[in-house]
Design an enzyme around this catalytic site. Structure first.
Site, PDB file in Angstrom:
ATOM      1  N   GLU B  60       0.820  -1.207   0.000  1.00  0.00           N
ATOM      2  CA  GLU B  60       0.000   0.000   0.000  1.00  0.00           C
ATOM      3  C   GLU B  60       0.854   1.257   0.000  1.00  0.00           C
ATOM      4  O   GLU B  60       0.524   2.245  -0.657  1.00  0.00           O
ATOM      5  CB  GLU B  60      -0.947  -0.003   1.205  1.00  0.00           C
ATOM      6  CG  GLU B  60      -2.122  -0.977   1.086  1.00  0.00           C
ATOM      7  CD  GLU B  60      -1.757  -2.436   1.225  1.00  0.00           C
ATOM      8  OE1 GLU B  60      -0.627  -2.724   1.704  1.00  0.00           O
ATOM      9  OE2 GLU B  60      -2.585  -3.298   0.881  1.00  0.00           O
ATOM     10  N   HIS B 129     -11.936  -5.408   7.685  1.00  0.00           N
ATOM     11  CA  HIS B 129     -12.645  -5.190   6.421  1.00  0.00           C
ATOM     12  C   HIS B 129     -13.913  -4.359   6.621  1.00  0.00           C
ATOM     13  O   HIS B 129     -14.696  -4.216   5.689  1.00  0.00           O
ATOM     14  CB  HIS B 129     -13.036  -6.525   5.783  1.00  0.00           C
ATOM     15  CG  HIS B 129     -11.871  -7.345   5.303  1.00  0.00           C
ATOM     16  ND1 HIS B 129     -11.000  -7.974   6.153  1.00  0.00           N
ATOM     17  CD2 HIS B 129     -11.438  -7.633   4.056  1.00  0.00           C
ATOM     18  CE1 HIS B 129     -10.085  -8.628   5.440  1.00  0.00           C
ATOM     19  NE2 HIS B 129     -10.334  -8.441   4.166  1.00  0.00           N
TER      20      HIS B 129
HETATM   21  C1  LIG Z   1      -2.115  -4.947   3.942  1.00  0.00           C
HETATM   22  C2  LIG Z   1      -3.120  -5.732   3.198  1.00  0.00           C
HETATM   23  N1  LIG Z   1      -3.409  -5.407   1.938  1.00  0.00           N
HETATM   24  C3  LIG Z   1      -4.334  -6.106   1.241  1.00  0.00           C
HETATM   25  C4  LIG Z   1      -4.973  -7.156   1.814  1.00  0.00           C
HETATM   26  C5  LIG Z   1      -5.997  -7.954   1.028  1.00  0.00           C
HETATM   27  N2  LIG Z   1      -5.419  -9.263   0.755  1.00  0.00           N
HETATM   28  C6  LIG Z   1      -5.669 -10.305   1.560  1.00  0.00           C
HETATM   29  S1  LIG Z   1      -4.772 -11.624   1.162  1.00  0.00           S
HETATM   30  C7  LIG Z   1      -4.048 -10.844  -0.140  1.00  0.00           C
HETATM   31  C8  LIG Z   1      -3.033 -11.564  -0.965  1.00  0.00           C
HETATM   32  C9  LIG Z   1      -1.949 -12.128  -0.135  1.00  0.00           C
HETATM   33  O1  LIG Z   1      -1.086 -12.874  -0.911  1.00  0.00           O
HETATM   34  P1  LIG Z   1       0.138 -13.652  -0.293  1.00  0.00           P
HETATM   35  O2  LIG Z   1       0.920 -12.774   0.613  1.00  0.00           O
HETATM   36  O3  LIG Z   1       0.865 -14.260  -1.415  1.00  0.00           O
HETATM   37  O4  LIG Z   1      -0.500 -14.782   0.624  1.00  0.00           O
HETATM   38  P2  LIG Z   1      -1.600 -15.866   0.270  1.00  0.00           P
HETATM   39  O5  LIG Z   1      -2.926 -15.237   0.546  1.00  0.00           O
HETATM   40  O6  LIG Z   1      -1.441 -16.275  -1.149  1.00  0.00           O
HETATM   41  O7  LIG Z   1      -1.373 -16.973   1.227  1.00  0.00           O
HETATM   42  C10 LIG Z   1      -4.520  -9.537  -0.234  1.00  0.00           C
HETATM   43  C11 LIG Z   1      -4.126  -8.585  -1.273  1.00  0.00           C
HETATM   44  C12 LIG Z   1      -4.659  -7.463   3.143  1.00  0.00           C
HETATM   45  N3  LIG Z   1      -5.254  -8.471   3.803  1.00  0.00           N
HETATM   46  N4  LIG Z   1      -3.743  -6.745   3.809  1.00  0.00           N
END
Ligand SMILES: Cc1ncc(C[n+]2csc(CCOP(=O)(O)OP(=O)(O)O)c2C)c(N)n1
Lengths: 366, 325
Positions: B60, B129
Site C-alpha cells: 500500500e 474489512h
Molecule cells: C495490507 C493488506 N493489503 C491487502 C490485503 C488484502 N489481501 C488479503 S490476502 C491478499 C493476498 C496475499 O497474498 P500472499 O501474501 O501471497 O498470501 P496468500 O494469501 O497467497 O497466502 C490480499 C491482497 C490485506 N489483507 N492486507
C-alpha cells in the site's frame, strides 16, 4: 540432486528430498519414527478435509469467508513441526495445518469463522498468536518476540508464516533487517503459493527467488520444494537450530501452490487456467507423502481409509461442538469485552446506553 | 437512463474518465486481470491495457507513494486500496506527502490523485474489512474527503474527484455496492465536491449523515414520518470540505439535529458537525445535537456487526430524545 543451487550466481541453496512419486533421497530423509510419520500425514489430511468441510459450511451460509490451505499442507507441517511448544507461532491467516499441529481446537476455528470473537481462545501457556490479516505485517512482531526471548534468556525462538505477496510489503524487509541487526532467533517461512489473490508471483518481484532477499539483510536464505514435507522439515530444523544456538535469523522460501481459491470470495477462473492447477495437482503434497508411506509398507489403503474416517469423525465432532456454542453466543453481543484491561467510565456509560437499546452517545434516560 | 448499482456506477466513471483523459491511470492490488475484488475496475485492463490499469505488487505504501510521483509528473492516478483497513501501510504517504506537497512546494506541485477505498460494515467480512475511519482523513489539511451514498452520486463525485487538482480520499460504502440501483445518466455528470445534498425537506428535525448511514437515516425518516415528524435529511457527500452553512441553515429552521455516523463516537466527524451547529445555530437550538454512532470499540467479528452498527431504531430513538428535550 537433493541440494542444488538457485538464484543469482547460484547463491541460494535449494532442497528437495521426496519426489512426486514418493521416492526419497535416502541420505537426507529425516530420521522419524513410524508414529511421527503417521501423525504428520494425519495432520495434513485433517487440515485438508477440515477446509473442505469449511467450504461446504461457507457455501451453505453457516460460516463466513476463510482462506483454504489446500495444497500448502507440507510447507506448513514441515516448518511448524521443527519447533517446540514453547517456541512462538506467528501466523498470517491461512495456517490451518500449522495451527492443527500446534493443537488449536477445530471447534474454536469454526466459531471464529461463524463471526464470533470468542472463537479466538488461546490457552494461557500457549505461545501462538491470533491470525494477522493485514498482509506482511506480523513478521516484525516475530522479530520483536524473538528479541524478547533472547534478552530475557528464555529458551524460545519465533517462527512466522506469510505468502509470496507479503514479501512486497516494506514491513517484510524491515523485519528481516531488524532480525539481522538485533540477532533475533526467528525463522521466516514464506509460502510461495504462486499467487497473491489474482496477482502472480512474477508480478510481485523480478527476483529469481524470494529466498535471495535474505542475503541483502545478511541472513540465511534457502529455497525448498514446499510440497515436500521432508525438505521443508529438514530446512526448518536447520534454521531453527541456527536461531536457537546462534541467534541467527533465516528465511525459508517454500515453493508450493494454492490449489483452491484465495478465499471463498475469490474466483480463480478469472486469472489462471485449469491446466496449471492440474499440473500442480500432480505434485500434491499429501499424495506424495502417502506414496512414500505406502512404499515403505507403513500405511496400506485400508489404514489410510481408517485415517480418513477418524479425521472425518473429528471434524464432525468439532462442528457439533461449535454449533452448540454458536447457538449460545447468538444471544449475546459483548462488544465491550477486552477492548481495554480496565473499562474506562466512558465505555461503561456507552455500554449501559446500548444495553438499554440506545446509542452510545445519546442519553438513555430520555 | 440505465439503472446501475454503485459498483457499476463507479466502473462507469472510471471507464469514461480513462477514455476521456489519457492521463488517468488505475493501479492497485488485483485491479487489472481480476477486475478488482469488488469488480469496480472490471473490463478496464481489456480496454486500456496493463500500462494504464496496473496490477501492482502487494504494498500500500508503494501504491500510494508511486501514485504521488505519477501525479507530480503529469498523470492522474486513481489508486485503489483494497479495503480502507489496509490503507494504513500507506497512510504516511497521504499524511506526510500527498496532503502537503502543494503547501510544501509553495504551490509548485499539486497532487491530483484520487484514492479509492471501500469502507464500512455490513458485509460479513473478516477483521479489518469493516471499519469507518473517515475521521483520519477528514482531519488532514490539504486532502478532500468524499463519501458517496448511492450509485448516482458515486459516479458524479468520482468524476469530480479525478478531475480535482488536489488529493481526494474517496470512501466507498461497500455495504451499498450492490444493495440498490439508481438511474445513472450515461452522459457525463459531474458533481461539485463540497455542497451537501438535501435529500428531503422537513420542519421538525434535521438528520445529517453520509455514506452507508444515509440509507439508514432515510429509513428512520420514513418511520418518523409515520409518527408525523417531518425530517429534513442532509447527505453530506463530502466531509472535507464540510458544507456547514447548509447544516446551519437547516438546523436554524428545525431547531433540532441528529448526526449519524458509522464510526466510533469519540472524535468522529459527528463531533465536528455538532460543534459547528453550536457555533452557527446556537440561538435556534431547542435541544443539544444528538450523535448516533458506533461505540468506542473495535468492530466485532461479523456475527455482531449489526449490534455495533447504528440502525433506524437508534436514529429514531435519538430523534425522540431531541424532540422531547
Ligand atoms: C495490507 C493488506 N493489503 C491487502 C490485503 C488484502 N489481501 C488479503 S490476502 C491478499 C493476498 C496475499 O497474498 P500472499 O501474501 O501471497 O498470501 P496468500 O494469501 O497467497 O497466502 C490480499 C491482497 C490485506 N489483507 N492486507
Amino acid at each position: 540432486m537433493p541440494w542444488s543451487k538457485v538464484g543469482p550466481k547460484g547463491a541460494i541453496p535449494h532442497l528437495s528430498i521426496l519426489d512426486a512419486s514418493g521416492e526419497v533421497d535416502e541420505e537426507l530423509v529425516p530420521d522419524l519414527s513410524e508414529d511421527q510419520l503417521l501423525q504428520g500425514l494425519r495432520t495434513m489430511l485433517l487440515g485438508r478435509r477440515f477446509d473442505e468441510r469449511r467450504l461446504k459450511l461457507q457455501r451453505s451460509g453457516r460460516i463466513g469467508t476463510f482462506a483454504p490451505v489446500n495444497g500448502q499442507e507440507a510447507a506448513q507441517l514441515g516448518a511448524i513441526s521443527a519447533i517446540r511448544p514453547q517456541d512462538w507461532f506467528i501466523p498470517s491467516y491461512r495456517e490451518t495445518v500449522a495451527g492443527i499441529w500446534r493443537g488449536i481446537d477445530l471447534a474454536d476455528v469454526l466459531i471464529a469463522d461463524a463471526g464470533y470473537n470468542e472463537g479466538v481462545s488461546i490457552p494461557q501457556d500457549a505461545h501462538d498468536l491470533p491470525n494477522a490479516v493485514p498482509v506482511g505485517t506480523q513478521m516484525l512482531q516475530a522479530a520483536g518476540i524473538a528479541y524478547g526471548a533472547r534478552r530475557q534468556g528464555k529458551d524460545e525462538i519465533a517462527m512466522t508464516f506469510f505468502g509470496d505477496g507479503a514479501t512486497s510489503q516494506g514491513d517484510f524487509h524491515e523485519a528481516m533487517n531488524f532480525a539481522s541487526v538485533f540477532d533475533c532467533p526467528v525463522v521466516f517461512i514464506c509460502q510461495n503459493n504462486q499467487y497473491a489473490i489474482s496477482v502472480p508471483r512474477s508480478r510481485q518481484t523480478r527476483s529469481e527467488t524470494l529466498a535471495q532477499k535474505a542475503l541483502a539483510y545478511g541472513i540465511d536464505g534457502v529455497q525448498v520444494d514446499g510440497n515436500d514435507v521432508f525438505a521443508t522439515f529438514v530446512a526448518a530444523q536447520k534454521a531453527v537450530a541456527s536461531a536457537r544456538d546462534n541467534s541467527r535469523p533465516s528465511l525459508i522460501e517454500c515453493v508450493t501452490y494454492r490449489l483452491e481459491m484465495h478465499t471463498t470470495a475469490d474466483d480463480p477462473g478469472r486469472y489462471r487456467d485449469d491446466e496449471e492447477v492440474e499440473e500442480w495437482r500432480e505434485k500434491d503434497p499429501i499424495e506424495r507423502f502417502r506414496n512414500y508411506l505406502r512404499k515403505r509398507d507403513l500405511l496400506d489403503d485400508g489404514g489410510f481409509q481408517e485415517m480418513e474416517e477418524e479425521v472425518s469423525a473429528t471434524i464432525d465432532a468439532a462442528w457439533k461442538k461449535a454449533e452448540k456454542r454458536i447457538e449460545e453466543l447468538g444471544a449475546v453481543a459483548p462488544l465491550f469485552d477486552h477492548v481495554m484491561s480496565d473499562m474506562p467510565a466512558e465505555l461503561e456509560r456507552q455500554k449501559r446506553r446500548m444495553q438499554a437499546g440506545g446509542s452510545p452517545g445519546v442519553p438513555s434516560d430520555a | 437512463m440505465p439503472e446501475l448499482t454503485m459498483i457499476e456506477a463507479i466502473n462507469l466513471a472510471l471507464k469514461q474518465e480513462m477514455a476521456a483523459d489519457e492521463r488517468v491511470y488505475v493501479l492497485g492490488e488485483d485491479v487489472g486481470v481480476d477486475g478488482g475484488i469488488f469488480r469496480a475496475t472490471q473490463g478496464l485492463i481489456e480496454e486500456f491495457g496493463e500500462d494504464r490499469v496496473m496490477d501492482t505488487p502487494l504494498a500500500e505504501s508503494g501504491i500510494l507513494g508511486f501514485s504521488i510521483g505519477m501525479a507530480i509528473n503529469g498523470l492522474r492516478p486513481v489508486p485503489e486500496m483494497q479495503f480502507s483497513g489496509f490503507a494504513y501501510l500507506g497512510f504516511h504517504q497521504i499524511e506526510s506527502h500527498a496532503s502537503r506537497m502543494r503547501w510544501r512546494s509553495q504551490g509548485r506541485f499539486g497532487i491530483p490523485m484520487t484514492v479509492r477505498m471501500p469502507y464500512g460494515g455490513g458485509v460479513r467480512a473478516l477483521e479489518h474489512h469493516s471499519e469507518s475511519r473517515e475521521a483520519f482523513y477528514a482531519h488532514m489539511p490539504g486532502v478532500k474527503m468524499v463519501v458517496p451514498s448511492g450509485p448516482r452520486n458515486a459516479r458524479s463525485l468520482l468524476v469530480a474527484a479525478i478531475r480535482d487538482p488536489d488529493p481526494v480520499v474517496f470512501f466507498e460504502p461497500k455495504a451499498s455496492y450492490r444493495a440498490f440501483r439508481e438511474e445513472v445518466p450515461e452522459d457525463e455528470e459531474v458533481a461539485e465536491i463540497g455542497p451537501a445534498q438535501i435529500v428531503q425537506e422537513g420542519q421538525d428535525l434535521t438528520i445529517v449523515s453520509w455514506g452507508a448511514m444515509s440509507r439508514r437515516a432515510r429509513e428512520a425518516a420514513s418511520q418518523l414520518a409515520e409518527k408525523d415528524v417531518s425530517v429534513e435529511l442532509i447527505d453530506l457527500t463530502s466531509l472535507s470540505p464540510l458544507d456547514y452553512p447548509a447544516i446551519a441553515k437547516s438546523v436554524s429552521r428545525t431547531g433540532r439535529c441528529v448526526v449519524v455516523q458509522e464510526a466510533p463516537l469519540t472524535y468522529g466527524p459527528a463531533a465536528e458537525i455538532a460543534a459547528r451547529v453550536g457555533e452557527e445555530a446556537f440561538l435556534h437550538l431547542k435541544a443539544p445535537v444528538a450523535r448516533v454512532a458506533g461505540p468506542d470499540v473495535h468492530m466485532p467479528y461479523f456475527a455482531r456487526e449489526q449490534a455495533y452498527l447504528p440502525d433506524a431504531g437508534r436514529i429514531v430513538q435519538a430523534a425522540e430524545y431531541v424532540r422531547q428535550f
